[in-house]
Design an enzyme around this catalytic site. Structure first.
Site, PDB file in Angstrom:
ATOM      1  N   LYS A 170      58.771  55.383  38.909  1.00 32.11           N
ATOM      2  CA  LYS A 170      58.733  54.416  40.014  1.00 32.11           C
ATOM      3  C   LYS A 170      57.571  54.805  40.916  1.00 32.11           C
ATOM      4  O   LYS A 170      57.680  55.716  41.742  1.00 32.11           O
ATOM      5  CB  LYS A 170      60.020  54.410  40.830  1.00 32.11           C
ATOM      6  CG  LYS A 170      60.041  53.237  41.856  1.00 32.11           C
ATOM      7  CD  LYS A 170      60.811  53.538  43.112  1.00 32.11           C
ATOM      8  CE  LYS A 170      59.979  54.177  44.173  1.00 32.11           C
ATOM      9  NZ  LYS A 170      58.909  53.307  44.742  1.00 32.11           N
ATOM     10  N   GLU A 245      57.860  67.642  46.138  1.00 33.61           N
ATOM     11  CA  GLU A 245      56.653  68.010  46.884  1.00 33.61           C
ATOM     12  C   GLU A 245      56.635  67.093  48.095  1.00 33.61           C
ATOM     13  O   GLU A 245      56.437  65.884  47.962  1.00 33.61           O
ATOM     14  CB  GLU A 245      55.415  67.845  46.003  1.00 33.61           C
ATOM     15  CG  GLU A 245      54.179  68.501  46.586  1.00 33.61           C
ATOM     16  CD  GLU A 245      53.349  67.525  47.382  1.00 33.61           C
ATOM     17  OE1 GLU A 245      53.415  67.594  48.635  1.00 33.61           O
ATOM     18  OE2 GLU A 245      52.655  66.704  46.786  1.00 33.61           O
ATOM     19  N   CYS A 279      49.140  65.376  52.168  1.00 28.94           N
ATOM     20  CA  CYS A 279      50.227  66.248  52.610  1.00 28.94           C
ATOM     21  C   CYS A 279      49.744  67.659  52.907  1.00 28.94           C
ATOM     22  O   CYS A 279      50.353  68.361  53.720  1.00 28.94           O
ATOM     23  CB  CYS A 279      51.327  66.285  51.562  1.00 28.94           C
ATOM     24  SG  CYS A 279      50.720  66.679  49.902  1.00 28.94           S
ATOM     25  N   GLU A 377      54.339  65.777  61.074  1.00 35.66           N
ATOM     26  CA  GLU A 377      53.309  65.341  60.134  1.00 35.66           C
ATOM     27  C   GLU A 377      52.856  63.936  60.519  1.00 35.66           C
ATOM     28  O   GLU A 377      53.618  62.973  60.414  1.00 35.66           O
ATOM     29  CB  GLU A 377      53.848  65.344  58.702  1.00 35.66           C
ATOM     30  CG  GLU A 377      52.772  64.991  57.688  1.00 35.66           C
ATOM     31  CD  GLU A 377      53.284  64.994  56.259  1.00 35.66           C
ATOM     32  OE1 GLU A 377      52.551  65.455  55.375  1.00 35.66           O
ATOM     33  OE2 GLU A 377      54.414  64.533  56.040  1.00 35.66           O
TER      34      GLU A 377
END
Length: 471
Positions: A170, A245, A279, A377
Site C-alpha cells: 500500500k 521506520e 525523516c 518533527e
C-alpha cells in the site's frame, strides 16, 4: 489526466469500476493532474489471498533464481528511469535535479545493495551442533510514505523478494503514480503472479486492513510515529512482526574545532534537502554558545542563497511542500516557534511564489530544548540553531528527544567525533557530512521505530530463524 487503477493482484490490473477516487494535485501549481481509484477491504482480502497462494512456491526458490529476478528488475527500472524522475517531480514537487540524482536514483541503489547482500549471505550458519537457517517469513504487508516514494518502496520490496517473501504493497495515496510505474517494472521483469500485489488506498482503510489481517505475517511500515503506533496496535492481536521506520528530530553537532565555514552551509543544505521532508533531516543545529550569533548569520546567508521555485527548472534547489495540509502544518510550527521566543531570522513565507505550496527556508536562533520546534518533527524547511556550553551539554541536548533516527557530528578531530557518536542515541550517526550508505542498516532508536532496512539487515528483517540441532 492520469488515471491510476486501484489494484494489481495475481498478475492482473483491476479496473476502477465506480470506486471512490482521490484527486491528485501538483503541489507546484495546485492544479489537478490525475486521479487514483481507491482500494477497499475486499481488495485487501483478494490481494492477501493471492500472496498466500504464491507464497509456498516462491519461498522455495533458490537464491540464484531470486538474484536473477532482482537483476531483471534492476534492468527494467533503468529502462524506465526518466519516467520515475518525471513522476516524482509531478506528484510530490521534488526538484527535477533532486528527482534525477537522488529520488529516482534510490531505486537502483537499493536494488544493487540488495543484490550484493543476497549474494554474500551465508545460506546456513553453524553454531555448535546446530545449523541456523533463515527462511522467508511469509506474506508481508508493506506500507510506504510519500516523501521518498520510490526509495521506500524499493527498500521494502527488494529485500522481501530476496528473502523469498510474497507481499501486498500500500503506497501513499499522495504518490500513487511512481508506485504504479514500479508495479509495471516488476511485471515487465517477470515477477510471478501473486508474489507482488498492489492496493492503492488510505491508511484508515487499506493500511488498517493490512495491519490487522491474520493472513499477513509481517508489516513493514514507514511513516509518522503516530501512524506507526496505530499500525502496531492493529497488528498486535495476530502477533505478527512489525518493522517500523518512523519520525525523527535529528541533531547536528558542530564541535568547537569544526570547519564552520564549510559545516554551517552544509548543515543548512542537508536540513533543507527535499524541502525538509526527510525523516532523517538534521533539523537541530547544535553550536558552541560563544559562536551562536556568528553561526546564525552564516546559516541565514546560506538559506537565502538556496533557489526556491519551479521543480521543473534544473536550477531549482527547493521545491514546494508536498500538499496544502503539509504547508499549513509547517506554518503552524513556525508560528509556535515565534510565540515561544525563538528568533526567526529568515524564511517561513512563500518565497515570492504566487501559487503552489512553496516556503522559503526558515532559520530559527536562540532555540531552547523545551521549545516545540526543538521537540516536534516539523517535516519542512525549518532549521533550529541551538547553543550549548560544552561537549557534555551538546550530547545531552542531542539526546533530549523521544526520537533517535539519525545524528550528525562535525569535528576536525575524527577520534573526538567518534567518541561523541558513541554517546548519541541514534540508529545512524554521520561524521563530517558523510552520506547514507545503501548497504548499511537504516533505522532508529526509541520512537523512531524498530528493525532495520537496507543491505543484509534489511533482508534479515523478512526472515524467520530456524535452528536445526543434530545429535
Amino acid at each position: 489526466m492520469i488515471r491510476i487503477k486501484p489494484c494489481y493482484m495475481d498478475g492482473r490490473w483491476i479496473d476502477a469500476g465506480g470506486r471512490d477516487v482521490r484527486e491528485l494535485v501538483n503541489p507546484a501549481t495546485e492544479e489537478i493532474y490525475g486521479q487514483v481509484a481507491l482500494g477497499t477491504d475486499e481488495d485487501v482480502e483478494r490481494a492477501v489471498a493471492a500472496a498466500r497462494r504464491a507464497c509456498p512456491s516462491f519461498a522455495a526458490t533458490r537464491r540464484e533464481e531470486r538474484l536473477s529476478l532482482l537483476e531483471n528488475i534492476l534492468a527494467a527500472y533503468r529502462r524506465h528511469y526518466e519516467e520515475f524522475v518525471a513522476a516524482i517531480t509531478l506528484e510530490m514537487g521534488a526538484p527535477v535535479t533532486l528527482s534525477r540524482e537522488a529520488q529516482a536514483a534510490a531505486g537502483p541503489d537499493q536494488l544493487e545493495a540488495t543484490i550484493a547482500a543476497l549474494a554474500a549471505m551465508e545460506p546456513v550458519r553453524r553454531i555448535g551442533n546446530a545449523a541456523i537457517h533463515r527462511e522467508a517469513i511469509g506474506v508481508c504487508g508493506l506500507i510506504t510514505p510519500w516523501n521518498w516514494p520510490i526509495s521506500q518502496i524499493v527498500c521494502k520490496v527488494a529485500p522481501a523478494l530476496a528473502a523469498g517473501c510474497t507481499m501486498v504493497l500500500k503506497p501513499s495515496e499522495m504518490t500513487p503514480y511512481s508506485a504504479e510505474l514500479f508495479a509495471r517494472v516488476l511485471e515487465e521483469a517477470g515477477v510471478p503472479p501473486g508474489v507482488f500485489n498492489l492496493v492503492h488506498g488510505d491508511g484508515r482503510t487499506v493500511g488498517s486492513a493490512l495491519a490487522a489481517h491474520p493472513g499477513i505475517d509481517m508489516v513493514s511500515f514507514t511513516g509518522s510515529t503516530a501512524a506507526g503506533i496505530e499500525v502496531a496496535i492493529r497488528a498486535a492481536p495476530t502477533v505478527k512482526r512489525v518493522c517500523q521506520e518512523l519520525g525523527g528530530k535529528s541533531p547536528n553537532i558542530l564541535l568547537p574545532d569544526a570547519d564552520f565555514e564549510h559545516a554551517v552551509p552544509q548543515a543548512v543544505a542537508m536540513c533543507m534537502d527535499n524541502t525538509g521532508q526527510s525523516c532523517n533531516a538534521p533539523t537541530r543545529l547544535l553550536v558552541p554558545q560563544a559562536r551562536h550569533d556568528e553561526v546564525l548569520a552564516m546559516a541565514e546567508a546560506a538559506a537565502r542563497k538556496l533557489i526556491v521555485g519551479d521543480p521543473q527548472d534544473p536550477a531549482t534547489e527547493i521545491g514546494p511542500l508536498a500538499s496544502a495540509i503539509q504547508f499549513e502544518r509547517v506554518r503552524r510550527h513556525i508560528d509556535a516557534g515565534s510565540r515561544e521566543g525563538a528568533v526567526l531570522v529568515t524564511g517561513g513565507d512563500m518565497a515570492g511564489q504566487q501559487r503552489g505550496y512553496f516556503m522559503a527556508p526558515a532559520i530559527f536562533g536562540a532555540v531552547r530544548p523545551s521549545m516545540s520546534i526543538a521537540q516536534e518533527e516539523i517535516f519542512g524547511p525549518v532549521l533550529a540553531v541551538m547553543p550549548y556550553r560544552d561537549e557534555a551539554e551538546a550530547i545531552a541536548i542531542a539526546n533530549d528527544t523521544r526520537y533517535g533516527l539519525s545524528a550528525y557530528v562535525s569535528s576536525a578531530d575524527t577520534e573526538r567525533a567518534l567518541r561523541v557518536a558513541a554517546r548519541l542515541r541514534a540508529g545512524n550517526v554521520h561524521i563530517n557530512g558523510a552520506a547514507l550508505e545503501a548497504s548499511a542498516p537504516f533505522g532508529g532508536y526509541r520512537q523512531s521505530g524498530n528493525g532495520r532496512e537496507q543491505g543484509v539487515f534489511g533482508i534479515e528483517e523478512f526472515t524467520e530463524v530456524k535452528a536445526v540441532i543434530m545429535a
